[in-house]
Design a protein around this motif. Sequence first.
Motif, short mmCIF file in Angstrom:
data_model
loop_
_atom_site.label_atom_id
_atom_site.label_comp_id
_atom_site.label_asym_id
_atom_site.label_seq_id
_atom_site.Cartn_x
_atom_site.Cartn_y
_atom_site.Cartn_z
N ASP A 157 26.12 -21.14 -36.05
CA ASP A 157 26.45 -21.01 -37.46
C ASP A 157 25.16 -21.09 -38.27
N ARG A 183 35.98 -6.54 -46.48
CA ARG A 183 35.77 -7.56 -45.48
C ARG A 183 37.08 -8.21 -45.07
N ILE A 212 33.58 -21.61 -37.22
CA ILE A 212 33.04 -21.44 -35.88
C ILE A 212 32.58 -22.78 -35.37
N GLU A 213 32.36 -22.82 -34.07
CA GLU A 213 32.11 -24.12 -33.43
C GLU A 213 30.84 -24.79 -33.94
N THR A 241 28.20 -15.07 -41.18
CA THR A 241 27.39 -16.30 -41.16
C THR A 241 27.09 -16.75 -39.74
N ASP A 242 27.78 -16.20 -38.75
CA ASP A 242 27.51 -16.55 -37.36
C ASP A 242 26.47 -15.57 -36.84
N THR A 271 25.29 -16.29 -49.85
CA THR A 271 26.49 -15.50 -49.56
C THR A 271 26.76 -14.50 -50.68
N ARG A 325 24.69 -21.43 -41.29
CA ARG A 325 24.70 -22.40 -42.38
C ARG A 325 24.27 -23.79 -41.92
N GLU A 367 35.41 -22.56 -48.24
CA GLU A 367 34.03 -22.25 -47.88
C GLU A 367 33.11 -22.39 -49.09
N GLU A 399 36.00 -17.89 -40.82
CA GLU A 399 34.59 -18.15 -40.56
C GLU A 399 34.38 -19.46 -39.84
#
Lengths: 497, 126, 112
Positions: free
Chosen positions: A370, C80, B125-126, A309-310, C28, A372, C22, B123
């Motif tokens: 990100d 993963r 992240i900043e 997702t990054d 996704t 998202r 999440e 997951e």
Amino acid sequence: MDILIPLMVIIPIASALFLNLLHKNDSTIKIIAIITALILPVIALITPYGSHYFGGYAPLAQNSTIAQGLPALITGTQLFQFHPAITYVFGSAQQLMIFILVLISFFAIYTSINETKKPSGVYAFLMFMGTASVSAILLSDDIFNLFVFFEIAAMAQVGIIVASGIKDNYETALKYILLGNIAGPLLLLGIALLLGITGNVNITDIIFSIKNGLVDPYSPAILMALGLLTFGWLYASGLPPFHTIKSAVYSKALPHGAALLQAFSVFSMVAIGVIILRMFAYIPFTSTAIIGISLLAMVLGITMAIVQTDFKRIIGFLAVGELGYIGIGLGLGTAFGITAGLFQAVNEAIITAFLFIGFGTVLYKTRTSDTRKLGGMMFVNPKLALLVLLSGLAMAGIPPLNAFQSKLMLIQASIQSGLPELGIIMILLSIVTFMTFMKAFYTIYMRPKPAELEILENKIPKSTIISLVIFLIICIILGLFPQIATNSLQTLATGLV
Amino acid sequence: MIIDSQLMSFFTAGSLIVIGIFAALFLDNLIKKIIGLAFLADGVNLFIITMGYKAGGIVYILLPNMTISNFAQNASYPLPFALVLTNIVIGASTLAVMLGLIIVLNKKHGSISASKILGDKGEKIE
Amino acid sequence: MSLYDIILKRIREIQEKAEEEEPITNVTASAMLTAELTLIASLLIAVVMIRLIHPILMIIMIIAIFIIAIMAMPIMPKLRKEQNDSFNNMIFYVVIALGIIIALFYWGNLNV
């Protein structure tokens, strides 16, 4: 013996050390960094092909003045043929690859100086040091010299990650250097085994010893050395099992840093891969192993890229996946296949740098990577969005951009070698690469902007746009006239078969 | 029975490499991991030095009253020593960088456990 | 319920279990599905290269891998999870890979 060849390594190192001293003088750093970065491509273009012997002289067989009056102890044995000096070889393939490397390094330094508020001499030091060491890896015909620069390149990469200031970059840097400290000594052990069995660290001499029956070509020590060199190669290039750390490294560097880091990986991969092929192509298992590893890299890299997702991580994994194409070209073992692989390496280095710097503008405007949280970037700057889209099309291999030519060559080469399956997998994975890119592109640029997303007011520097446009121009030129690159690479490729 | 010192050196080098990999793989303390990696590098250095050893050999310096053929037959091989010297310098500098990074991370997390500091961040992240 | 729905349902189940914090979106889940299909497709095509060793072995391997892949579906969430950023995990795979490479090069060339 040409004096310009070592300058390709000496100038960046000297300039790096000098920039490191000028810690606070911003404008001086800017001027010196840009001038050095501009000189490097010029040197790569004007240097005539040839060899340079560091700290010594050409082999006695080519050197009649020194060879006169030597005792039969030397002239009667193989000592007469061997290279006593650290040899740098500069041919047309090295010229093209070093030119592309220093060009990417120029744009990385140019954009970094304009995007960061305070140009840092230390950051420029790391970038130049890395460029110098990868140039040396490409030039060197001495396997221990290669190891030294392999370690310097790894340290420079760690420095570039540490300097980025992105969250959790120290952790990633420590992971990378710890793994490097397993791979490095084991690579050295492989070199030591080759030294022990042939008494030499010069690659040409090692090949001479193996080909002329001075050593047993299937001796266990040589096979062990091949295994260990392959392991070091995996680390330097980020093929599995190092693909997770390598993609993390790309995602923890600033975009221009990542653009340079991937160029380091690509060219280290090519340089060490070519050395492995030169020395061990007679062992049938070598090419099978290279193809197997490359397939694994392609499949794992691209499937992992889809589920990230990054966006920096997405490009990181895609870059690792694209390395697999180069590996397949090298592994096919035909002159055409190797040329295609080397051409793909040149293309990939440019395209991935293009992608990293292109997507870097999103990071610059929003401070987030990100996917998202992103959206609607198309309306912020539609022209930039078009440039990023073109970089993605280039990576997927759409004509008339450059990767189309190299991927087509790779598929033709795989069919010619009697392995059409590889061609089918490459086509399949190209489509999936394109899909992955489009998914990232859609979420960042095309879907409606999320309400909580803040777009900063800072204007994207002109230098970034200029870099992107020039990358695009190179992509189109190489796509329309692939002969420019393939003619240079062909000599090296035919020499390997 | 006199044990061949070269063989023993190879054996020691091999053990150092295996111990180093073991430590890097199974010890959780980062400092211990790094000591393990230093063992690995030293094992490789010892391996290279041992290769240059020659039983009953002489130092590779051509002294004034020495004939060339005598020197060529008895001198040990100088290249491995030059390589090891370079590798020790490289090893020292990477060791310094690793320890520096651990100091920073220890200040940040208050721990030097690999599973805590270098674990999977997922997951987020900043 | 078609095979597609079964796969999609199981992917969502596993994702819910693995990453509770999440949010799961269509993007996704479909990304995971694409990755899954890509993985299996490339694996099956790659196995066709065994024909160079022996054609019948190839047929057996393809059928075996196809059945294993269907049974082990979904593979991608597990794969993963294995390729995460934990250092201990990375170094484990690095040492395993070292072992495999040395074994293949060393024994493979001497004894085949």
